[in-house]
Design a protein around this motif. Sequence first.
Motif, PDB file in Angstrom:
ATOM      1  N   THR A   9       0.846  -1.196   0.000  1.00 25.39           N
ATOM      2  CA  THR A   9       0.000   0.000   0.000  1.00 25.39           C
ATOM      3  C   THR A   9       0.877   1.240   0.000  1.00 25.39           C
ATOM      4  O   THR A   9       1.880   1.300   0.709  1.00 25.39           O
ATOM      5  N   CYS A  10       0.496   2.222  -0.806  1.00 26.10           N
ATOM      6  CA  CYS A  10       1.253   3.477  -0.892  1.00 26.10           C
ATOM      7  C   CYS A  10       1.030   4.302   0.371  1.00 26.10           C
ATOM      8  O   CYS A  10      -0.110   4.513   0.773  1.00 26.10           O
ATOM      9  N   PRO A  11       2.114   4.767   1.003  1.00 23.10           N
ATOM     10  CA  PRO A  11       1.960   5.529   2.240  1.00 23.10           C
ATOM     11  C   PRO A  11       1.998   7.050   2.029  1.00 23.10           C
ATOM     12  O   PRO A  11       2.111   7.802   2.983  1.00 23.10           O
ATOM     13  N   LEU A  12       1.912   7.501   0.777  1.00 19.94           N
ATOM     14  CA  LEU A  12       2.227   8.912   0.524  1.00 19.94           C
ATOM     15  C   LEU A  12       1.042   9.857   0.648  1.00 19.94           C
ATOM     16  O   LEU A  12       1.222  11.058   0.791  1.00 19.94           O
ATOM     17  N   CYS A  13      -0.164   9.360   0.529  1.00 23.19           N
ATOM     18  CA  CYS A  13      -1.288  10.239   0.849  1.00 23.19           C
ATOM     19  C   CYS A  13      -2.401   9.396   1.419  1.00 23.19           C
ATOM     20  O   CYS A  13      -2.222   8.204   1.669  1.00 23.19           O
ATOM     21  N   GLU A  14      -3.563   9.973   1.623  1.00 20.19           N
ATOM     22  CA  GLU A  14      -4.615   9.277   2.359  1.00 20.19           C
ATOM     23  C   GLU A  14      -5.412   8.301   1.493  1.00 20.19           C
ATOM     24  O   GLU A  14      -6.296   7.610   1.966  1.00 20.19           O
ATOM     25  N   GLY A  18      -3.022   0.584  -3.787  1.00 19.06           N
ATOM     26  CA  GLY A  18      -2.140  -0.576  -3.843  1.00 19.06           C
ATOM     27  C   GLY A  18      -1.095  -0.368  -4.929  1.00 19.06           C
ATOM     28  O   GLY A  18      -1.426   0.000  -6.049  1.00 19.06           O
ATOM     29  N   LEU A  19       0.176  -0.594  -4.580  1.00 12.59           N
ATOM     30  CA  LEU A  19       1.256  -0.486  -5.561  1.00 12.59           C
ATOM     31  C   LEU A  19       1.733  -1.889  -5.902  1.00 12.59           C
ATOM     32  O   LEU A  19       1.788  -2.770  -5.049  1.00 12.59           O
ATOM     33  N   SER A  20       2.084  -2.066  -7.187  1.00 13.66           N
ATOM     34  CA  SER A  20       2.732  -3.301  -7.592  1.00 13.66           C
ATOM     35  C   SER A  20       4.172  -2.929  -7.919  1.00 13.66           C
ATOM     36  O   SER A  20       4.433  -2.173  -8.845  1.00 13.66           O
ATOM     37  N   TYR A  43      -5.217   2.051  -9.790  1.00 12.88           N
ATOM     38  CA  TYR A  43      -4.985   3.498  -9.881  1.00 12.88           C
ATOM     39  C   TYR A  43      -3.606   3.859  -9.307  1.00 12.88           C
ATOM     40  O   TYR A  43      -3.148   3.285  -8.319  1.00 12.88           O
ATOM     41  N   LEU A  44      -2.982   4.822  -9.937  1.00 10.64           N
ATOM     42  CA  LEU A  44      -1.670   5.299  -9.484  1.00 10.64           C
ATOM     43  C   LEU A  44      -1.564   6.770  -9.862  1.00 10.64           C
ATOM     44  O   LEU A  44      -1.934   7.155 -10.968  1.00 10.64           O
ATOM     45  N   CYS A  45      -1.065   7.612  -8.963  1.00 10.41           N
ATOM     46  CA  CYS A  45      -0.873   9.029  -9.290  1.00 10.41           C
ATOM     47  C   CYS A  45       0.617   9.286  -9.507  1.00 10.41           C
ATOM     48  O   CYS A  45       1.445   8.425  -9.226  1.00 10.41           O
ATOM     49  N   SER A 176      -5.070  16.706  -4.266  1.00 12.07           N
ATOM     50  CA  SER A 176      -4.654  16.128  -2.975  1.00 12.07           C
ATOM     51  C   SER A 176      -5.033  14.657  -2.854  1.00 12.07           C
ATOM     52  O   SER A 176      -4.541  13.958  -1.978  1.00 12.07           O
ATOM     53  N   ASN A 177      -5.947  14.195  -3.694  1.00  9.39           N
ATOM     54  CA  ASN A 177      -6.511  12.845  -3.602  1.00  9.39           C
ATOM     55  C   ASN A 177      -7.336  12.638  -2.341  1.00  9.39           C
ATOM     56  O   ASN A 177      -7.554  11.503  -1.918  1.00  9.39           O
ATOM     57  N   GLY A 178      -7.756  13.756  -1.746  1.00  4.34           N
ATOM     58  CA  GLY A 178      -8.697  13.650  -0.636  1.00  4.34           C
ATOM     59  C   GLY A 178      -8.033  13.602   0.711  1.00  4.34           C
ATOM     60  O   GLY A 178      -6.909  13.137   0.860  1.00  4.34           O
TER      61      GLY A 178
HETATM   62  S1  SF4 Z   1      -3.068   8.872  -4.786  1.00  6.23           S
HETATM   63 FE1  SF4 Z   1      -0.905   8.666  -5.313  1.00  6.23          FE
HETATM   64  S2  SF4 Z   1       0.237   9.249  -3.465  1.00  6.23           S
HETATM   65 FE2  SF4 Z   1      -1.896   8.865  -2.872  1.00  6.23          FE
HETATM   66  S3  SF4 Z   1      -1.903   6.741  -2.200  1.00  6.23           S
HETATM   67 FE3  SF4 Z   1      -2.497   6.760  -4.381  1.00  6.23          FE
HETATM   68  S4  SF4 Z   1      -0.584   6.469  -5.512  1.00  6.23           S
HETATM   69 FE4  SF4 Z   1      -0.036   7.034  -3.409  1.00  6.23          FE
END
Ligand code: SF4
Length: 741
Positions: A9-14, A18-20, A43-45, A176-178
Amino acid sequence: MGTRTAVRTCPLCEATCGLSLTLEDDTIVAVRGDEDDVFSAGYLCPKGATFGELDHDPDRLDTPLVRRDGELVEASWEEAFDEVATRLHALVQAHGPDAIGVYLGNPNVHNLAGQLYVRPLVKALRTRNVTSASSVDQQPKHLSCAWMFGDPFTIPVPDVDRTDLLVILGGNPRVSNGSLWTAPDLPGRLTDLRRRGGRLVVVDPARTRTAARADTHLAIRPGTDALLLAAIVTTVFAEDLARIPAHLVDHVEGLDLARASLRDFTPESVAARCGVSADAIRTLARDLAGTERACVYGRLGTTTQRFGTLTSWLVDLVNLVTGNLDVVGGAMLPAPAHHRRARTGFRTGRWASRVRGIGEVLGELPASVLAEEMTTPGEGRIRALFTVAGNPVLSTPDGEALDAAIAALDLVVCVDPYVTATSRQAHVVLPPPPARQRSHYDLAFTGFAVRNVANYSPPVVPLDEDRPDEWEILLTLAAIALGQRPPIDVETADAFVLGQLIDGLVADDTARLGTRDPDAILAALGDRRGPDRMLDLLLRAGPYGEGFGLDPDGISLARLEANPHGIDLGPLTPQFPARLSTETGRIVCANEPLLADVERLRTVLSAPGPADGELRLIGRRHLRTNNSWSHNVASLDRGRELCTLQMHPDDAASRGLRDGELAVVRNDTGEVTVPVEVTDDLRPGVVSLPHGFGHDLAGIRQQVATARPGVNSNRLSPTDAIDPLSGTAVLNGIAVEVATA
Ligand code: SF4
Ligand SMILES: Nc1nc2c(c(=O)[nH]1)N[C@H]1C(S)=C(S)[C@@H](COP(=O)(O)OP(=O)(O)OC[C@H]3O[C@@H](n4cnc5c(=O)[nH]c(N)nc54)[C@H](O)[C@@H]3O)O[C@H]1N2
Ligand SMILES: Nc1nc2c(c(=O)[nH]1)N[C@H]1C(S)=C(S)[C@@H](COP(=O)(O)OP(=O)(O)OC[C@H]3O[C@@H](n4cnc5c(=O)[nH]c(N)nc54)[C@H](O)[C@@H]3O)O[C@H]1N2
Ligand SMILES: [Mo]
């Protein structure tokens, strides 16, 4: 080892995507969205895509640093902890525990060590001078929800996937992705909302990415949201549109008081102050009451402003009276998988800051008092600072004054992977390992998620030998704070902390436990250690839990390990009245502090309007930033300069400023010089600067960030401008003057 993939799991925002990860040996060489993730579905930002680069940043510290002859130099863990012990014990002996100041930063919410082991450290330090990023962020929401619903973490979130009308005030989720609203791919969800015929209304002084893609954008004047929301409440009652959700009708109190106190905030009386027409406000009120499934959501622009708590309260009051609280498609409460203690008897002001007498909220004082508590002589002065995952010199008001105050302290200990604007002044820097070497579970954000989900990530790469994990660093500091000298027996300390948690659960009849014998529970947890063991306990005792023998199919850490892409526990369901934990068990629509603050709001109606040429500063975020610590990621730092002063063409022209020219921005607190970006995205009279920049201070060891340092917008944030109810800093709507440099 060769090439392999791992999910995390990505720890960079709220958003908790899920990251592969593709790894070559132990190096992350590629990052994709995990298509099988039950919540984020691939999804990935742009930020998440740099997870590997951030994790492998060569400027990250591998070893502790200790100050010797004024220089931060590498030291062993033993030396570093020894240094802390020697200095801390002497200081506490001479001046008592309140001589220690604490600042807890944002990433603590994004990792298990921060969630489970910061509290034992704070307890062990026994100081009342604890501050955190909450006081430059969401504290008003905790406070208003605690007053209304009984628990500061009972925070309703927009049921975005099922609503027909969403009104966002002071939030920009397309960037901000919320926040206090966990939903991977919020941009996609907002697009879906409109595709299925729903509507999006954004109330924001700036035409943000979110506002630009909304059905309606109301460019409100900063700091006036409470007026607008009060006028919505008044309109709903005046036009007889109020409808309390049926299951809540008998569980509401104080509504008449709230209604009466807001009576003279009519659309006409507030329109000029808000810079929004009375018609638009009235239409919004009717739409919210008349749409089957609607929801109001307020975020950072509504909390870090002069009426933060009042605005946060009014958001939920509007949801309640328009029939949209705790109903499908409205503002709903998640039911996360881990056990959470039901909080009752919420109180504030149990102690107050020494210099200004500002009361505690959730056991914390505002970060705005840190500098004055360090510099004002007398008994109880802060002489030491512990930061964990924070960078208050850049993130909190009057960074310049705070920087100077920190320089004069007897002890500064920073648990941080970088030498930052703050940790460059440390006596000891203790770096946690990178995220790839740590397990992950979102204890905080599952509490704000738009679906109930549970997702655990084991470490992707094993921890280096002889390197402590962050929870071990925090426990070691806790033991030192309790008077022990290193080396600390971490296992014993951990057993103690776990024992307390087990005892608490055994005594809590809402915990799902097949046995209430602490030894049996401990034995059932097996040989896990640290945060994983605690997490297993909390999951098994949680509402879907295995319950130590109650339900073999229930959730446990083992079950999550067997489901690496997460377990979906379904859509949100109504939670009230069961979840109400106020003294009366009802939704409290008005209390004395809120009603008193309505009187302060009323004075705005009669105060003179904005003067000619007046400018108000607000903040903004960018897709490529993450507060103060993403600026060291080279691939995020490419492209045009982000740290600019955005300004409306009329305001620029009247000051003789052209796009790209340098401007001086100043007020009584400070001054910065920054390039101007002329844009009509802002309403006239409002200028905007992003925060987290200002990496030009001597001694920062972040090569990429220091090459393009930007300016610290918080040099302009006054420490005395706070929301009086919560102590939260006013970071938006600050009076400034702008001139050519
Ligand atoms: S929106 Fe981007 S930074 Fe936030 S959890 Fe998802 S991939 Fe990570
Ligand atoms: N003017 C203005 N000021 C603002 C804001 C604004 O909008 N405008 N926003 C505010 C908000 S919402 C917030 S949350 C705050 C953020 O304020 P802070 O939390 O003080 O700042 P961050 O920039 O998030 O710094 C986080 C620090 O944690 C470190 N770190 C990263 N990962 C870890 C980890 O796993 N463990 C440890 N121990 N350290 C880690 C980073 O290196 C960095 O130094 O800023 C606030 N300040
Ligand atoms: N890319 C990126 N994402 C992030 C972060 C980041 O730094 N970068 N930080 C993370 C953190 S810690 C947080 S807390 C969240 C915050 O997430 P959001 O709450 O979405 O915060 P912002 O994007 O700062 O949006 C705040 C908005 O409030 C507006 N505003 C300012 N003053 C007022 C006002 O008085 N009234 C109204 N109605 N609006 C106002 C601003 O113009 C801005 O558009 O983002 C998180 N996500
Ligand atoms: Mo934040």
